[in-house]
Design a protein around this motif. Structure first.
Motif, PDB file in Angstrom:
ATOM      1  N   VAL A 102      32.186  69.570 -70.784  1.00 53.75           N
ATOM      2  CA  VAL A 102      32.089  68.591 -71.755  1.00 53.75           C
ATOM      3  C   VAL A 102      32.507  68.955 -72.844  1.00 53.75           C
ATOM      4  O   VAL A 102      33.466  68.311 -73.715  1.00 53.75           O
ATOM      5  N   LYS A 103      32.310  70.265 -73.371  1.00 56.95           N
ATOM      6  CA  LYS A 103      32.820  70.888 -74.563  1.00 56.95           C
ATOM      7  C   LYS A 103      34.317  71.017 -74.675  1.00 56.95           C
ATOM      8  O   LYS A 103      35.099  70.569 -75.600  1.00 56.95           O
ATOM      9  N   ARG A 139      38.766  55.106 -68.989  1.00 62.23           N
ATOM     10  CA  ARG A 139      37.758  55.279 -69.798  1.00 62.23           C
ATOM     11  C   ARG A 139      36.368  55.456 -68.958  1.00 62.23           C
ATOM     12  O   ARG A 139      35.457  56.067 -69.474  1.00 62.23           O
ATOM     13  N   LEU A 140      36.363  54.566 -68.320  1.00 63.05           N
ATOM     14  CA  LEU A 140      35.240  54.262 -67.294  1.00 63.05           C
ATOM     15  C   LEU A 140      34.973  55.464 -66.328  1.00 63.05           C
ATOM     16  O   LEU A 140      33.901  56.128 -66.145  1.00 63.05           O
ATOM     17  N   LEU A 141      36.206  56.114 -65.697  1.00 71.48           N
ATOM     18  CA  LEU A 141      36.426  57.343 -65.168  1.00 71.48           C
ATOM     19  C   LEU A 141      35.662  58.595 -65.949  1.00 71.48           C
ATOM     20  O   LEU A 141      34.484  59.352 -65.413  1.00 71.48           O
ATOM     21  N   PHE A 142      35.873  58.538 -67.178  1.00 76.50           N
ATOM     22  CA  PHE A 142      35.317  59.648 -68.046  1.00 76.50           C
ATOM     23  C   PHE A 142      33.848  59.330 -68.490  1.00 76.50           C
ATOM     24  O   PHE A 142      33.119  60.180 -68.480  1.00 76.50           O
ATOM     25  N   LYS A 176      28.776  58.020 -71.944  1.00 77.53           N
ATOM     26  CA  LYS A 176      29.472  57.136 -72.759  1.00 77.53           C
ATOM     27  C   LYS A 176      29.834  57.793 -74.137  1.00 77.53           C
ATOM     28  O   LYS A 176      31.044  57.570 -74.564  1.00 77.53           O
ATOM     29  N   PHE A 177      29.348  58.641 -74.531  1.00 73.95           N
ATOM     30  CA  PHE A 177      29.866  59.315 -75.714  1.00 73.95           C
ATOM     31  C   PHE A 177      30.999  59.878 -75.699  1.00 73.95           C
ATOM     32  O   PHE A 177      32.075  59.687 -76.728  1.00 73.95           O
TER      33      PHE A 177
END
Length: 255
Positions: A161-162, A196-199, A205-206
């Motif tokens: 995530v980072k 965006r949904l894949l992410f 969501k953030f």
């Protein structure tokens, strides 16, 4: 409000004079458009390797950033003609384009090779403009969404995530790059929303709200405004139209 990001990929074009002249012209524009520069946009220019250093010197202290068009997947070694991430950092370059379809096609860069390049770029604290896109055959067979998901799963989605904070995603339908063929605006929005949904499914969501997803693929001063109106289009990766200062300025203004 998320800033629009406009990226110029000059590919193998422009000599020393053309490069420096263009950048100085661009700076003159921003000197007259301070409000645009500060509040609404981030501009990234990717010139050829020989002119990265002088380009970076010209734009120092402005909102214009310089990017390399590629790096090697090793830090150093006997790789004649190649350029490493360490070399770029040593001259102050902090951005790199990876995964462009021309690199994938002409130089056989696989997702595995690109993952190694991602690791090297992140290790050297480079921001990555990562290109993804489907072929015409994949789109005609309605496999474009599967293709995009596979490209992400085998590369970026292996990152933490980072580390995702260091990415800009550039969606470029391969069949539209430099061909003049352009998908419908709603089709681009649908793909950007899918990305965006894949992410969101992977990182939450953030992260999905924060990440920039820009569009490239025969984007011009004539069609860019409609692309930029789409909810999930956060800017553009511009090829041929970025080589004409007036066209490129029109794209900047439209964003």
């Amino acid at each position: 409000m998320k800033k629009k990001i406009i990226i110029a990929n000059w590919k193998m074009n422009y000599n020393f004079y053309d490069t420096t002249h263009f950048l100085r012209h661009l700076l003159k524009f921003f000197n007259h458009e301070k409000e645009i520069e500060k509040n609404h946009q981030k501009i990234i220019i990717a010139p050829s390797y020989p002119f990265l250093h002088i380009s970076n010197q010209i734009v120092q202290g402005t909102n214009i950033h310089i990017a390399a068009q590629n790096i090697h997947d090793m830090e150093k070694g006997s790789y004649t003609g190649e350029v490493s991430a360490i070399m770029l950092k040593s001259i102050g370059i902090n951005n790199v384009i990876l995964g462009h379809s021309e690199r994938r096609t002409y130089f056989n860069e696989t997702n595995k090779i690109l993952l190694e390049k991602i690791y090297i770029a992140l290790k050297n604290r480079l921001k990555i403009i990562f290109c993804i896109g489907e072929t015409l055959n994949e789109r005609n067979n309605n496999k474009q969404f599967i293709s995009i998901q596979k490209q992400l799963e085998q590369t970026i989605f292996i990152c933490s995530v980072k580390e995702i904070e260091n990415f800009i995603i550039a969606y470029e339908p391969i069949w539209a790059i430099g061909t003049g063929e352009v998908p419908y605006y709603h089709e681009v929005q649908k793909m950007h929303n899918h990305i965006r949904l894949l992410f969101k499914n992977k990182y939450g969501k953030f992260v999905s709200d924060k990440i920039h997803i820009v569009y490239g693929g025969s984007i011009t001063e004539l069609n860019c405004k409609e692309f930029f109106k789409q909810k999930d289009v956060d800017g553009g990766l511009v090829g041929n139209s970025s080589l004409n200062i007036n066209k490129f300025l029109s794209i900047i203004k439209a964003s």
